[in-house]
Design a protein around this motif. Sequence first.
Motif, PDB file in Angstrom:
ATOM      1  N   LEU A   1       0.813  -1.212   0.000  1.00 34.55           N
ATOM      2  CA  LEU A   1       0.000   0.000   0.000  1.00 34.55           C
ATOM      3  C   LEU A   1       0.851   1.269   0.000  1.00 34.55           C
ATOM      4  O   LEU A   1       0.462   2.286  -0.566  1.00 34.55           O
ATOM      5  CB  LEU A   1      -0.925   0.016   1.230  1.00 34.55           C
ATOM      6  N   LEU A   2       1.997   1.209   0.696  1.00 34.69           N
ATOM      7  CA  LEU A   2       2.716   2.461   0.957  1.00 34.69           C
ATOM      8  C   LEU A   2       4.022   2.622   0.188  1.00 34.69           C
ATOM      9  O   LEU A   2       4.490   3.727   0.008  1.00 34.69           O
ATOM     10  CB  LEU A   2       3.007   2.588   2.465  1.00 34.69           C
ATOM     11  N   LEU A   3       4.667   1.515  -0.217  1.00 35.16           N
ATOM     12  CA  LEU A   3       5.992   1.688  -0.814  1.00 35.16           C
ATOM     13  C   LEU A   3       6.150   1.099  -2.218  1.00 35.16           C
ATOM     14  O   LEU A   3       6.559   1.796  -3.147  1.00 35.16           O
ATOM     15  CB  LEU A   3       7.071   1.070   0.102  1.00 35.16           C
ATOM     16  N   ALA A   4       5.862  -0.186  -2.373  1.00 32.57           N
ATOM     17  CA  ALA A   4       6.276  -0.905  -3.587  1.00 32.57           C
ATOM     18  C   ALA A   4       5.842  -0.260  -4.913  1.00 32.57           C
ATOM     19  O   ALA A   4       6.682  -0.055  -5.786  1.00 32.57           O
ATOM     20  CB  ALA A   4       5.817  -2.364  -3.522  1.00 32.57           C
ATOM     21  N   PRO A   5       4.551   0.102  -5.079  1.00 30.09           N
ATOM     22  CA  PRO A   5       4.153   0.623  -6.391  1.00 30.09           C
ATOM     23  C   PRO A   5       4.882   1.921  -6.745  1.00 30.09           C
ATOM     24  O   PRO A   5       5.259   2.121  -7.906  1.00 30.09           O
ATOM     25  CB  PRO A   5       2.647   0.886  -6.247  1.00 30.09           C
ATOM     26  N   TYR A   6       5.098   2.775  -5.770  1.00 33.57           N
ATOM     27  CA  TYR A   6       5.696   4.092  -6.049  1.00 33.57           C
ATOM     28  C   TYR A   6       7.187   3.966  -6.327  1.00 33.57           C
ATOM     29  O   TYR A   6       7.724   4.656  -7.189  1.00 33.57           O
ATOM     30  CB  TYR A   6       5.443   5.036  -4.876  1.00 33.57           C
ATOM     31  N   LEU A   7       7.842   3.070  -5.577  1.00 35.27           N
ATOM     32  CA  LEU A   7       9.269   2.884  -5.821  1.00 35.27           C
ATOM     33  C   LEU A   7       9.482   2.234  -7.189  1.00 35.27           C
ATOM     34  O   LEU A   7      10.447   2.534  -7.881  1.00 35.27           O
ATOM     35  CB  LEU A   7       9.903   2.045  -4.710  1.00 35.27           C
ATOM     36  N   ARG A   8       8.567   1.344  -7.594  1.00 37.06           N
ATOM     37  CA  ARG A   8       8.664   0.754  -8.928  1.00 37.06           C
ATOM     38  C   ARG A   8       8.478   1.833  -9.992  1.00 37.06           C
ATOM     39  O   ARG A   8       9.176   1.871 -10.993  1.00 37.06           O
ATOM     40  CB  ARG A   8       7.633  -0.357  -9.108  1.00 37.06           C
TER      41      ARG A   8
ATOM     42  N   LEU B   1      -4.664 -14.177   7.009  1.00 40.30           N
ATOM     43  CA  LEU B   1      -5.619 -14.356   5.911  1.00 40.30           C
ATOM     44  C   LEU B   1      -6.247 -13.020   5.513  1.00 40.30           C
ATOM     45  O   LEU B   1      -6.422 -12.732   4.332  1.00 40.30           O
ATOM     46  CB  LEU B   1      -6.701 -15.368   6.323  1.00 40.30           C
ATOM     47  N   VAL B   2      -6.565 -12.192   6.511  1.00 40.99           N
ATOM     48  CA  VAL B   2      -7.143 -10.882   6.190  1.00 40.99           C
ATOM     49  C   VAL B   2      -6.119 -10.021   5.440  1.00 40.99           C
ATOM     50  O   VAL B   2      -6.464  -9.328   4.484  1.00 40.99           O
ATOM     51  CB  VAL B   2      -7.635 -10.165   7.468  1.00 40.99           C
ATOM     52  N   PHE B   3      -4.840 -10.090   5.852  1.00 38.77           N
ATOM     53  CA  PHE B   3      -3.792  -9.324   5.147  1.00 38.77           C
ATOM     54  C   PHE B   3      -3.780  -9.693   3.660  1.00 38.77           C
ATOM     55  O   PHE B   3      -3.670  -8.830   2.794  1.00 38.77           O
ATOM     56  CB  PHE B   3      -2.396  -9.632   5.712  1.00 38.77           C
ATOM     57  N   LEU B   4      -3.894 -10.987   3.403  1.00 38.20           N
ATOM     58  CA  LEU B   4      -3.886 -11.475   2.019  1.00 38.20           C
ATOM     59  C   LEU B   4      -5.025 -10.872   1.213  1.00 38.20           C
ATOM     60  O   LEU B   4      -4.823 -10.321   0.138  1.00 38.20           O
ATOM     61  CB  LEU B   4      -4.077 -12.994   2.022  1.00 38.20           C
ATOM     62  N   VAL B   5      -6.234 -10.973   1.786  1.00 39.76           N
ATOM     63  CA  VAL B   5      -7.409 -10.442   1.097  1.00 39.76           C
ATOM     64  C   VAL B   5      -7.219  -8.939   0.859  1.00 39.76           C
ATOM     65  O   VAL B   5      -7.526  -8.416  -0.207  1.00 39.76           O
ATOM     66  CB  VAL B   5      -8.681 -10.719   1.924  1.00 39.76           C
ATOM     67  N   LEU B   6      -6.682  -8.244   1.870  1.00 39.62           N
ATOM     68  CA  LEU B   6      -6.494  -6.794   1.772  1.00 39.62           C
ATOM     69  C   LEU B   6      -5.597  -6.407   0.598  1.00 39.62           C
ATOM     70  O   LEU B   6      -5.919  -5.486  -0.153  1.00 39.62           O
ATOM     71  CB  LEU B   6      -5.825  -6.283   3.054  1.00 39.62           C
ATOM     72  N   ILE B   7      -4.455  -7.105   0.455  1.00 35.87           N
ATOM     73  CA  ILE B   7      -3.526  -6.726  -0.614  1.00 35.87           C
ATOM     74  C   ILE B   7      -4.166  -6.963  -1.981  1.00 35.87           C
ATOM     75  O   ILE B   7      -4.094  -6.119  -2.864  1.00 35.87           O
ATOM     76  CB  ILE B   7      -2.188  -7.499  -0.509  1.00 35.87           C
ATOM     77  N   PHE B   8      -4.837  -8.114  -2.140  1.00 32.81           N
ATOM     78  CA  PHE B   8      -5.471  -8.379  -3.437  1.00 32.81           C
ATOM     79  C   PHE B   8      -6.623  -7.411  -3.696  1.00 32.81           C
ATOM     80  O   PHE B   8      -6.822  -6.953  -4.820  1.00 32.81           O
ATOM     81  CB  PHE B   8      -5.924  -9.844  -3.534  1.00 32.81           C
ATOM     82  N   PHE B   9      -7.369  -7.075  -2.640  1.00 37.50           N
ATOM     83  CA  PHE B   9      -8.431  -6.078  -2.801  1.00 37.50           C
ATOM     84  C   PHE B   9      -7.823  -4.748  -3.252  1.00 37.50           C
ATOM     85  O   PHE B   9      -8.314  -4.111  -4.190  1.00 37.50           O
ATOM     86  CB  PHE B   9      -9.195  -5.871  -1.486  1.00 37.50           C
ATOM     87  N   TYR B  10      -6.744  -4.335  -2.609  1.00 38.91           N
ATOM     88  CA  TYR B  10      -6.115  -3.050  -2.942  1.00 38.91           C
ATOM     89  C   TYR B  10      -5.626  -3.060  -4.389  1.00 38.91           C
ATOM     90  O   TYR B  10      -5.858  -2.108  -5.138  1.00 38.91           O
ATOM     91  CB  TYR B  10      -4.960  -2.761  -1.988  1.00 38.91           C
ATOM     92  N   ALA B  11      -4.963  -4.150  -4.806  1.00 37.65           N
ATOM     93  CA  ALA B  11      -4.445  -4.226  -6.171  1.00 37.65           C
ATOM     94  C   ALA B  11      -5.589  -4.141  -7.185  1.00 37.65           C
ATOM     95  O   ALA B  11      -5.515  -3.404  -8.168  1.00 37.65           O
ATOM     96  CB  ALA B  11      -3.660  -5.522  -6.364  1.00 37.65           C
ATOM     97  N   TRP B  12      -6.682  -4.854  -6.892  1.00 38.92           N
ATOM     98  CA  TRP B  12      -7.834  -4.854  -7.801  1.00 38.92           C
ATOM     99  C   TRP B  12      -8.488  -3.472  -7.853  1.00 38.92           C
ATOM    100  O   TRP B  12      -8.754  -2.924  -8.913  1.00 38.92           O
ATOM    101  CB  TRP B  12      -8.843  -5.905  -7.324  1.00 38.92           C
ATOM    102  N   ARG B  13      -8.686  -2.873  -6.649  1.00 39.28           N
ATOM    103  CA  ARG B  13      -9.351  -1.571  -6.562  1.00 39.28           C
ATOM    104  C   ARG B  13      -8.515  -0.487  -7.239  1.00 39.28           C
ATOM    105  O   ARG B  13      -9.049   0.394  -7.918  1.00 39.28           O
ATOM    106  CB  ARG B  13      -9.575  -1.225  -5.082  1.00 39.28           C
ATOM    107  N   MET B  14      -7.198  -0.552  -7.074  1.00 34.38           N
ATOM    108  CA  MET B  14      -6.328   0.462  -7.664  1.00 34.38           C
ATOM    109  C   MET B  14      -6.262   0.321  -9.181  1.00 34.38           C
ATOM    110  O   MET B  14      -6.193   1.311  -9.893  1.00 34.38           O
ATOM    111  CB  MET B  14      -4.918   0.391  -7.071  1.00 34.38           C
ATOM    112  N   ASN B  15      -6.290  -0.915  -9.672  1.00 32.65           N
ATOM    113  CA  ASN B  15      -6.312  -1.093 -11.122  1.00 32.65           C
ATOM    114  C   ASN B  15      -7.547  -0.435 -11.717  1.00 32.65           C
ATOM    115  O   ASN B  15      -7.494   0.199 -12.765  1.00 32.65           O
ATOM    116  CB  ASN B  15      -6.293  -2.581 -11.486  1.00 32.65           C
ATOM    117  N   LYS B  16      -8.676  -0.591 -10.992  1.00 35.52           N
ATOM    118  CA  LYS B  16      -9.911   0.027 -11.437  1.00 35.52           C
ATOM    119  C   LYS B  16      -9.779   1.549 -11.402  1.00 35.52           C
ATOM    120  O   LYS B  16     -10.163   2.248 -12.337  1.00 35.52           O
ATOM    121  CB  LYS B  16     -11.062  -0.427 -10.525  1.00 35.52           C
ATOM    122  N   LEU B  17      -9.203   2.043 -10.309  1.00 30.56           N
ATOM    123  CA  LEU B  17      -9.036   3.495 -10.148  1.00 30.56           C
ATOM    124  C   LEU B  17      -8.101   4.060 -11.218  1.00 30.56           C
ATOM    125  O   LEU B  17      -8.370   5.124 -11.784  1.00 30.56           O
ATOM    126  CB  LEU B  17      -8.477   3.795  -8.750  1.00 30.56           C
TER     127      LEU B  17
END
Lengths: 605, 86
Positions: A92-99, B62-78
């Motif tokens: 959330l905070l580092l990887a995408p921006y550093l890439r 498990l929640v961390f996992l869901v969170l990262i994939f949710f963020y990646a999906w949501r950001m791609n949309k954004l």
Amino acid sequence: MDQYTLNLLVVGASFALYIGIAIWARAGSTAEFYAAGQGVPPVMNGMATAADWMSAASFISMAGIIALAPAGGYAQSSFLMGWTGGYVLLALLLAPYLRKFGKFTVPEFVGDRFYSKGARLVAVICLIVISVTYVIGQMRGVGVTFARFLEVSTDMGLYIGASIVFIYAVFGGMKGITYTQVAQYCVLIVAYTIPAIFISLQITGNFLPQLGLLGGYAPTGGDVSFLSKLDQVVVELGFTQYTADTTSMLNMVFFTMSLMIGTAGLPHVIIRFFTVPKVADARWSAGWALVFIALLYTVAPAVGSMARLNITTTFWPNAVEGNALDGEALSLEEINTNPELAWINTWVNTGLLAFEDKNGDGMIQYYNDADPEMQAIAAERGWEGNELTRIDNDMMVLANPEIAKLPGWVIALVAAGGLAAALSTAAGLLLAISSAVSHDLIKGSINPNISEKGELLAARISMGFAILLATWLGLNPPGFAAQVVALAFGLAAATIFPVLMMGIFSKRVNKEGAIVGMLVGLFTTAIYIFLYLGWFFIPGTATLANTPDNWLFGISPASFGTVGAILNFGSAYLVSAVTKAPPREIQELVESIRVPKGAGAATGH
Amino acid sequence: MAEEPQNNNAYWAANVRIILISLAIWATVSFGFGIILRPALSGISVGGADLGFWFAQQGSILVFLVLIFFYAWRMNKLDAEHGVEE
């Protein structure tokens, strides 16, 4: 075929695979040497990151660190949450921006964003201190694993391991390391999972260890839950129950936070995200890395706690059905004659397990002899102290295949897995060190006009020297191997993580703020650790005794990275507020790294 | 071109909002359920464990996992919504 030959064959085959990959993935340019040509698919990068991240300590020791902790297993959950939660921060905070920034090293970002060679140099110093302290433990891990399975001396094992890393890291750089790490991940996860499934089936009847942990205790039909059985057995013998609550909630919070932001600030993990093709891939890749890490981390507490119950009931056979102390302890005769228990003597020979019949009654009583109630019982029954004098943390993983009576090739696979875990982490750290030297020091300061070919050669020579240094440190470890991990995580949390985050999320933090912030984080954290663990870890030089009463607000030295990070953020904002804002073009740089568009065009320079 | 900075600002503000929501969940499952609220939640059991214990040793990961994939999906949309994808 005997076990030794089998170990040799499996380990030898895995090494041949790594060298084969190295020959296939030679690096031809600096972009390939530092960042694998920025063409690694996200799933593969996730696997490589997982292997990079999971060290010998994660593979061999973590299950035991949790299961055998004197304060109970729950209190050690910080490791599980901390070492995985850091990936959320990375994604959330580092990887995408550093890439998006698109360069090769962490100090290079710090130097450009804070328009200062001084800031870059401070970042290089932090990086080298963090990575060198971390690599010592890995080199020891390689030596110890070799010694245990292949009957060579620890030093000899270290030489062999260092030579293998030398071949694929010097020739392949990040490209060679990445594809080797993918193979190493596959080896280590298979080696970890197979014995775990078998012990889970045996103890809980559930083949998924993650569900077994929550399931019933199979030997008595599954009506009693596994965890309550474990709690009951260890409490009866005077130990703290596995699920006992923590004694210091504040310290547990700070420790977990230190591990999380420390993980996100470790340079050898961050640079893995420079290797993917796009910004979106950096986000996905962090998710895949956590998938592959979670496969081991959710299994570890289950394996550790099941192995502990298994060993305890082996020494107190009556504990399987009822109360341990209603029956007799395991007899020496049984240990020496029962073929089912042959593993006990095997592991006594390695020094990881030790027993001593102190009262000469022909039985081995295993209990907590520091517990007053147990002392009373012991006095009544004529025991003269705990007789199972040593159960090493590493036993919980290494001995499982034999305890579960799995075939010899599984044992050989565990040996190859332990070596894969140690070698992959060492290689990642060595790359972080050598790229900081060749790219940030030589190219960045000493000789900026160096040619591409010259820099690639410099990178290979730096890698060679880094391996020599790491080997030397592995052969002559400073007497503080356990404490240095606290230092590495504390410093990563207090220096690298805050400076990167401020560089991305604030346009106002300037070079003065960044330099002051890093130095404040570095010195407060290092001094706090030295106060309790000895100045520069020299034994006997600690100013204060390392006990909770002496700690500031009950915060242990290992948890201080969180405080160091807060001080770093605070001082950086304060200094930036009273000095000049960064120049226009730097503010534009920050704007550009916040937006994914255009990363493909960015190159190394 | 004149509207590009404005578009980028709106994109960044939306990103920061998604990050803050995700981090709130991240902190709740680990520091909240896993540590601070564990005594309060001890009555709720998950299999043979209490809820706080489960979050500390399994659930938060498990929640961390869901969170990262949710963020990646949501950001791609954004990214696509704001036309800033690669």
